[in-house]
Scaffold this active site. Structure first.
Site, PDB file in Angstrom:
ATOM      1  N   THR A   1       1.160 -18.861 -11.521  1.00 39.30           N
ATOM      2  CA  THR A   1       2.550 -18.991 -11.936  1.00 39.30           C
ATOM      3  C   THR A   1       3.420 -17.950 -11.242  1.00 39.30           C
ATOM      4  O   THR A   1       3.099 -16.761 -11.265  1.00 39.30           O
ATOM      5  CB  THR A   1       2.657 -18.827 -13.468  1.00 39.30           C
ATOM      6  OG1 THR A   1       1.788 -19.793 -14.080  1.00 39.30           O
ATOM      7  CG2 THR A   1       4.086 -19.031 -13.945  1.00 39.30           C
TER       8      THR A   1
ATOM      9  N   CYS B   1      -0.507   5.296   2.100  1.00 40.50           N
ATOM     10  CA  CYS B   1      -1.851   4.904   1.717  1.00 40.50           C
ATOM     11  C   CYS B   1      -2.878   5.958   2.079  1.00 40.50           C
ATOM     12  O   CYS B   1      -3.925   6.038   1.474  1.00 40.50           O
ATOM     13  CB  CYS B   1      -2.201   3.582   2.389  1.00 40.50           C
ATOM     14  SG  CYS B   1      -0.835   2.432   2.287  1.00 40.50           S
TER      15      CYS B   1
ATOM     16  N   GLY C   1       3.328  -7.226   0.363  1.00 44.50           N
ATOM     17  CA  GLY C   1       3.012  -7.213   1.784  1.00 44.50           C
ATOM     18  C   GLY C   1       1.524  -7.318   2.054  1.00 44.50           C
ATOM     19  O   GLY C   1       1.091  -8.032   2.970  1.00 44.50           O
TER      20      GLY C   1
HETATM   21  C1  PLP Z   1       4.235  -1.168   2.795  1.00 37.55           C
HETATM   22  C2  PLP Z   1       3.640  -1.921   3.916  1.00 37.55           C
HETATM   23  C3  PLP Z   1       2.672  -2.927   3.686  1.00 37.55           C
HETATM   24  C4  PLP Z   1       2.121  -3.226   2.305  1.00 37.55           C
HETATM   25  O1  PLP Z   1       3.053  -3.839   1.460  1.00 37.55           O
HETATM   26  P1  PLP Z   1       2.806  -3.810  -0.132  1.00 37.55           P
HETATM   27  O2  PLP Z   1       3.886  -4.676  -0.676  1.00 37.55           O
HETATM   28  O3  PLP Z   1       2.937  -2.375  -0.532  1.00 37.55           O
HETATM   29  O4  PLP Z   1       1.447  -4.362  -0.376  1.00 37.55           O
HETATM   30  C5  PLP Z   1       2.192  -3.623   4.769  1.00 37.55           C
HETATM   31  N1  PLP Z   1       2.641  -3.363   6.021  1.00 37.55           N
HETATM   32  C6  PLP Z   1       3.556  -2.426   6.283  1.00 37.55           C
HETATM   33  C7  PLP Z   1       4.022  -2.209   7.684  1.00 37.55           C
HETATM   34  C8  PLP Z   1       4.094  -1.669   5.239  1.00 37.55           C
HETATM   35  O5  PLP Z   1       5.001  -0.721   5.514  1.00 37.55           O
END
Ligand code: PLP
Length: 379
Positions: free
Chosen positions: A236, A324, A70
């Site tokens: 990759t 986080c 994400g």
């Molecule tokens: C968890 C999350 C992310 C980050 O995704 P990752 O795959 O952990 O980097 C970003 N936005 C929201 C709303 C999330 O809940």
């Protein structure tokens, strides 16, 4: 006995998904860019997975770019748009309750000379499409509004915002990482140009996600190298993880409605237990459409630190909001945006989030244990 109630932070990999993931790690090692049989085999799985992702949001397979998750998808959307459009304008609109992957990207862009409007949410964590309309300038190049909030669950009026942006050149991004798999998403209806998704929030493996990028939308490529992902993201592809991701997506798609009802039940069970035991609590963002799996609760008279420590000792895994910022115990920027800096909710709220492996008995047990702790902590 631990009860995991932190599925908004991350989820366990579904047993069916992990079984095949492990198997494919051993067998599906070909490079999808190779022309021999191993490469073609990997390519076939990669193409199939891309189709699954595209179907899941009503996109075209060519509009799916696989990423490492994400955060990368958010970064690719925000920096990629800002750098591609910088000769058309320097103004970005977002909200003050975005995930750090969006917020900190915007802060970085401010240091680089871009101007960012952080729309203020109301006490339900909601913005309106009117706020977006009012904030729009001729120089606005990007609007990034999250679909569903990871801390309190609030769902933003993405489709209405999409309507507002129809006659404007600004690119529209939504961080749907927390929403994907929990609510049906159709990128055509929503009117979004970019949409971020991550596998580990829906019982897939960590380190894989995708960015939907509407055909015709130009972003600067941030990771250069080989020709992978139609030259949009070099490197990759992690084919076994991508296949596992698509397996997780297929499983989630068929259970969205069942899960919604199940999680509503779970919330009701917790609240019933607390009502019966005379616990003083309030649901944060109670008066708004929300993601079904997120329940953020304020317990007046308690404080987060002792709450989290005691719940953990009792085997209840919850969090104070975003994973986080969990290590730091800074007050949640989301609750701060909703209630202001003096609000007691900033110091006494915890997030319960539901998912795979839970049942009404476990939820009731978690509710009872929580009630015992609250009764001990509130003097
Ligand atoms: C968890 C999350 C992310 C980050 O995704 P990752 O795959 O952990 O980097 C970003 N936005 C929201 C709303 C999330 O809940």
């Amino acid at each position: 006995m631990t009860i995991y109630l932190d599925h908004a932070a991350t989820t366990p990999v579904h047993p069916e998904v992990s079984a095949r993931y492990v198997e494919l790690l051993g067998t599906l090692f070909g490079n999808p860019s190779s022309i021999h049989s191993y490469g073609r085999e990997a390519r076939k799985w990669l193409d199939d997975s891309r189709k699954t992702m595209a179907l899941s949001i009503n996109a075209d397979p060519n509009e799916i770019i696989f990423t490492s998750g994400g955060t990368e998808a958010d970064n690719a959307a925000i920096f990629g748009t800002a750098y591609a459009m910088k000769n058309k304008g320097n103004h970005i609109i977002t909200t003050n309750i975005e995930h750090p992957a969006v917020l900190n990207a915007c802060k970085q862009l401010e240091l680089e000379g871009f101007e960012v409007t952080y729309l203020e949410v109301d006490d339900n964590g909601l913005i309106t499409s009117e706020q977006v309309r009012t904030a729009l300038r001729d120089t606005t190049i990007l609007v990034s509004i999250m679909y569903g909030n990871n801390e309190v669950g609030t769902i933003q009026p993405i489709q209405l915002i999409g309507d507002v942006l129809k006659d404007h050149n600004a690119v529209f991004h939504t961080d749907a990482v927390q929403a994907y798999g929990h609510v049906p998403l159709d990128v055509r209806n929503l009117g979004v140009d970019l949409l971020s998704v991550s596998a580990h929030k829906l019982n897939g493996p960590k380190g894989v996600g995708f960015l939907y990028q509407r055909k015709g939308i130009d972003t600067k490529v941030l990771q250069v190298g080989g020709q992978q992902e139609r030259k949009r993201r070099a490197g990759t592809e992690n084919v076994p993880a991508i296949v596992a991701f698509s397996d997780a997506v297929k499983l989630m798609q068929v259970s969205i409605e069942d899960n919604r009802m199940k999680y509503k039940d779970f919330g009701d069970i917790l609240k019933n237990v607390w009502d019966l035991k005379g616990i003083n609590y309030e649901v944060n963002a109670s008066d708004v459409e929300k993601l079904p799996h997120v329940l953020n609760i304020s317990f007046p008279g308690t404080d987060i630190e002792s709450l989290l420590v005691n719940l953990d000792m009792a085997g209840i895994c919850v969090s104070s909001g975003s994973a986080c910022s969990a290590g730091s115990l800074d007050p949640s920027h989301v609750l701060l945006a909703m209630y202001g800096s003096n609000a007691p909710q900033l110091r006494n709220s915890v997030r319960f989030s539901f998912g795979l492996g839970l049942n009404p008995q476990l939820i009731e047990e978690a509710g009872i244990k929580t009630a015992e702790i609250i009764n001990r902590l509130v003097k």
